[in-house]
Design a protein around this motif. Structure first.
Motif, short mmCIF file in Angstrom:
data_model
loop_
_atom_site.label_atom_id
_atom_site.label_comp_id
_atom_site.label_asym_id
_atom_site.label_seq_id
_atom_site.Cartn_x
_atom_site.Cartn_y
_atom_site.Cartn_z
N THR A 122 56.30 46.63 40.29
CA THR A 122 55.67 47.68 41.07
C THR A 122 54.16 47.46 41.12
N LEU A 123 53.49 48.19 42.03
CA LEU A 123 52.04 48.09 42.10
C LEU A 123 51.40 48.52 40.79
N GLY A 124 51.93 49.57 40.18
CA GLY A 124 51.37 50.04 38.91
C GLY A 124 51.46 48.98 37.83
N GLU A 125 52.61 48.30 37.77
CA GLU A 125 52.77 47.23 36.78
C GLU A 125 51.78 46.09 37.05
N LEU A 126 51.60 45.75 38.32
CA LEU A 126 50.65 44.69 38.67
C LEU A 126 49.23 45.06 38.26
N TYR A 127 48.79 46.25 38.62
CA TYR A 127 47.42 46.66 38.29
C TYR A 127 47.22 46.71 36.77
N TYR A 128 48.22 47.17 36.06
CA TYR A 128 48.14 47.25 34.60
C TYR A 128 47.99 45.86 34.00
N ARG A 129 48.79 44.90 34.46
CA ARG A 129 48.75 43.54 33.89
C ARG A 129 47.45 42.83 34.25
N ILE A 130 46.92 43.08 35.43
CA ILE A 130 45.61 42.50 35.76
C ILE A 130 44.54 43.05 34.83
N ALA A 131 44.56 44.38 34.64
CA ALA A 131 43.55 45.03 33.80
C ALA A 131 43.64 44.58 32.35
N GLU A 132 44.84 44.20 31.90
CA GLU A 132 44.98 43.67 30.54
C GLU A 132 44.12 42.42 30.34
N LYS A 133 43.96 41.65 31.41
CA LYS A 133 43.27 40.37 31.31
C LYS A 133 41.81 40.43 31.71
N THR A 134 41.47 41.31 32.68
CA THR A 134 40.10 41.35 33.18
C THR A 134 39.82 42.65 33.91
N ALA A 135 38.57 43.09 33.85
CA ALA A 135 38.14 44.27 34.60
C ALA A 135 37.40 43.87 35.87
N ASN A 136 37.36 42.56 36.14
CA ASN A 136 36.55 42.07 37.26
C ASN A 136 37.36 41.56 38.44
N LEU A 137 38.69 41.67 38.35
CA LEU A 137 39.55 41.22 39.43
C LEU A 137 40.55 42.31 39.80
N GLY A 138 40.92 42.34 41.07
CA GLY A 138 41.92 43.29 41.54
C GLY A 138 42.75 42.66 42.64
N PHE A 139 43.58 43.49 43.28
CA PHE A 139 44.41 43.00 44.38
C PHE A 139 44.46 44.09 45.45
N PRO A 140 44.28 43.72 46.74
CA PRO A 140 44.19 44.72 47.82
C PRO A 140 45.55 45.22 48.30
N ALA A 141 46.18 46.05 47.48
CA ALA A 141 47.44 46.68 47.88
C ALA A 141 47.27 48.20 47.83
N GLY A 142 48.37 48.94 47.87
CA GLY A 142 48.32 50.39 47.99
C GLY A 142 47.99 51.13 46.71
N ASP A 143 47.96 52.46 46.80
CA ASP A 143 47.54 53.27 45.65
C ASP A 143 48.69 53.98 44.94
N CYS A 144 49.90 53.96 45.53
CA CYS A 144 51.04 54.61 44.87
C CYS A 144 51.64 53.66 43.84
N HIS A 145 51.62 54.03 42.56
CA HIS A 145 51.95 53.10 41.48
C HIS A 145 53.41 52.68 41.46
N SER A 146 54.32 53.48 42.02
CA SER A 146 55.75 53.17 41.92
C SER A 146 56.28 52.35 43.09
N VAL A 147 55.42 52.02 44.04
CA VAL A 147 55.84 51.19 45.17
C VAL A 147 56.10 49.76 44.71
N GLY A 148 57.14 49.13 45.21
CA GLY A 148 57.45 47.75 44.87
C GLY A 148 56.47 46.79 45.54
N ILE A 149 55.95 45.85 44.77
CA ILE A 149 54.96 44.92 45.30
C ILE A 149 55.55 44.06 46.41
N SER A 150 56.81 43.65 46.28
CA SER A 150 57.39 42.72 47.25
C SER A 150 57.58 43.38 48.60
#
Length: 511
Positions: free
Chosen positions: A114-142
């Motif tokens: 999900t988007l929430g899982e993606l944002y969480y895993r990115i933040a685990e590694k760095t606060a300087n990178l993100g990904f331009p997707a939506g804001d609803c955390h339960s939406v599936g990334i695919s």
């Protein structure tokens, strides 16, 4: 992450399995498709690896069973878990591994994340990178990438689908392909053209984008009774696509109950602008004073957050909740039945006509209908219409999202009433939105705009091409023709099909 229990986890759920209904309903976000009379899959497969999916493809092809693939389950018309033909659901919930490479500014994301899982895993590694997707955390990334993917970073970096470097896909023959082996035509098609028409996505390789240490966010409430707010809405129509690409302001309109100074209850039209600025509150306020002084945004209405924390904020987690909430695969909103439509706007809608559009909200139940506006401009103006299947770039000021929800799903009459209201609203907007075609967003799927006949497992004929063109041109404009060409080459027997899938050009025998 994948289930870590020592007990072996089931992979196949049939209606005889006591967990079948739990698994089926767990990812349904539109209760319109959870009623007893909603068609159910013959089987649900929850694969733990690619071989499970390959086996399902082989078996489905052998027995003439169609496949529906589900990750987050947010698809508006339930096409990932509903059909009127014999079908199986491949639920990708267990395939949600995410590998972030900070040095190369990229990430591999399995299709069940999900988007929430993606944002969480990115933040685990760095606060300087993100990904331009939506804001609803339960939406599936695919699913979001598959249709485009719009979010608060889009005006700066484009859609989610614009930022894909590679992909892994299982085709109709059960082969696992990557960008090199699938070829550039298929790689083009799956980024915004609906991968479910071409295969089953296993994983995406994302290009991660730079973000500042903190972003400034706001989510305020005003009413259209205020003349300053009316002027703000007017200015937003003319300027939201032209302002600094670091600033994105969505607007939601809905009716709410209120009490006047005399204590009398009344219904008012609420205006709810919410925005993200990639910088400090000080700079945000300066920019807002320059561009939208009518809103009267105050310092106490803004807050600085880390980029990942902004998704807690926009999902109504504002009391110091842990980032762990982003890992929750279910929505934190009360699940209801809903129907939606969308439009693209190329010229500002005159104020009196815009007011007429909003007045129609009073004809629905209080708070049950909304109209959302999403601004374009910035990077979206720079990307060619043919770069990926999503075509609506330069010349579009903003997108409109019409939405209505209700509880009375068991009451067919009530459901029809709400849908009828939405259709009337959509019809009245015809003169003021994009034309030839009247564009709509693929991720806001709408079966009202036509579908090809899917009552059997027969593949599409030239007649079905004509029917598909009705919705295909609205979603993809001239890119629809290339999508049909790709489909004809990679899936000529139309194994991967649904009520609004891309049809192949030629007629073939039954699956």
């Amino acid at each position: 992450m994948p289930h870590s229990s020592h007990a072996p986890q089931p992979i196949i759920y049939t209606p005889n399995n006591p967990s079948y209904s739990v698994v089926l309903n767990s990812s349904i976000h539109n209760q319109r498709f959870s009623s007893p009379w909603t068609p159910k899959p013959l089987v649900i497969v929850t694969p733990f690896n690619a071989s499970h999916i390959q086996a399902t493809v082989y078996c489905s092809e052998k027995h003439g069973i169609q496949i529906r693939t589900r990750s987050g389950g947010h698809d508006y018309e339930g096409l990932s878990y509903v059909s009127n033909v014999a079908f199986a659901v491949i639920d990708l919930r267990n395939l949600n591994l995410i590998s972030v490479d900070v040095k190369r500014k990229s990430a591999w994301v399995q299709a069940g994340a999900t988007l929430g899982e993606l944002y969480y895993r990115i933040a685990e590694k760095t606060a300087n990178l993100g990904f331009p997707a939506g804001d609803c955390h339960s939406v599936g990334i695919s699913g979001q990438i598959g249709g485009g993917g719009y979010g608060y970073l889009t005006r700066k970096y484009g859609l989610a689908a614009d930022n894909i470097l590679d992909a892994k896909l299982i085709n109709a023959k059960g082969r696992i392909l990557n960008r090199k082996t699938m070829g550039e035509d298929l790689f083009w098609a799956i980024r915004g053209g609906g991968p479910a028409s071409f295969g089953i996505i296993l994983a995406w390789k994302l290009r991660l984008v730079p973000i500042p240490p903190t972003v400034a966010v706001f989510d305020v409430r005003r009413t259209m009774e205020d003349n300053a707010t009316k002027k703000f809405v007017h200015q937003w129509q003319h300027r939201a696509d032209k302002v600094d690409e670091d600033l994105t302001i969505y607007i939601t309109f809905r009716t709410v109950s209120s009490v006047d100074k005399e204590g009398n209850k009344k219904i008012v039209l609420e205006v709810a602008p919410r925005g993200t600025y990639h910088g400090s509150v000080d700079k945000l306020l300066q920019l807002m004073q320059k561009e939208f002084p009518e809103l009267g945004l105050q310092r106490h209405e803004c807050i600085e957050k880390e980029w990942v924390e902004s998704f807690l904020y926009f999902n109504s987690f504002r009391n110091g909740e842990s980032l762990d909430y982003l890992l929750n695969r279910t929505s934190n909103y009360n699940l209801m039945s809903f129907k939606a439509k969308s439009d693209f706007v190329k010229e500002p809608i005159p104020d009196d006509l815009f007011k007429g559009m909003l007045r129609r909200l009073y004809k629905e139940e209080v708070g049950r209908a909304s109209i959302d506006l999403f601004p374009y401009g910035g990077k979206m103006n720079e990307i060619l219409e043919s770069a990926i299947p999503f075509p609506y770039r330069f010349g579009n000021l903003y997108m409109i999202h019409y939405f209505v929800q209700w509880n009375e799903e068991m009451n067919i009459t009530a459901s029809k009433k709400h849908v009828k209201w939405l259709k009337r609203l959509y019809k009245c907007m015809t003169p003021y939105v994009s034309k030839n075609p009247r564009a709509t967003y693929f991720n806001f799927r709408d079966l009202d705009i036509g579908m090809h006949n899917n009552k059997s497992c027969t593949t599409s004929t030239h007649g079905n091409i004509a029917k598909a063109r009705i919705w295909g041109m609205k979603y993809f404009n001239n890119n629809f023709n290339r999508l049909v060409s790709v489909k004809t080459v990679v899936d000529p027997t139309n194994f991967f099909t649904n009520e609004q899938s891309i049809p192949p050009l030629r007629t073939h025998k039954k699956i």
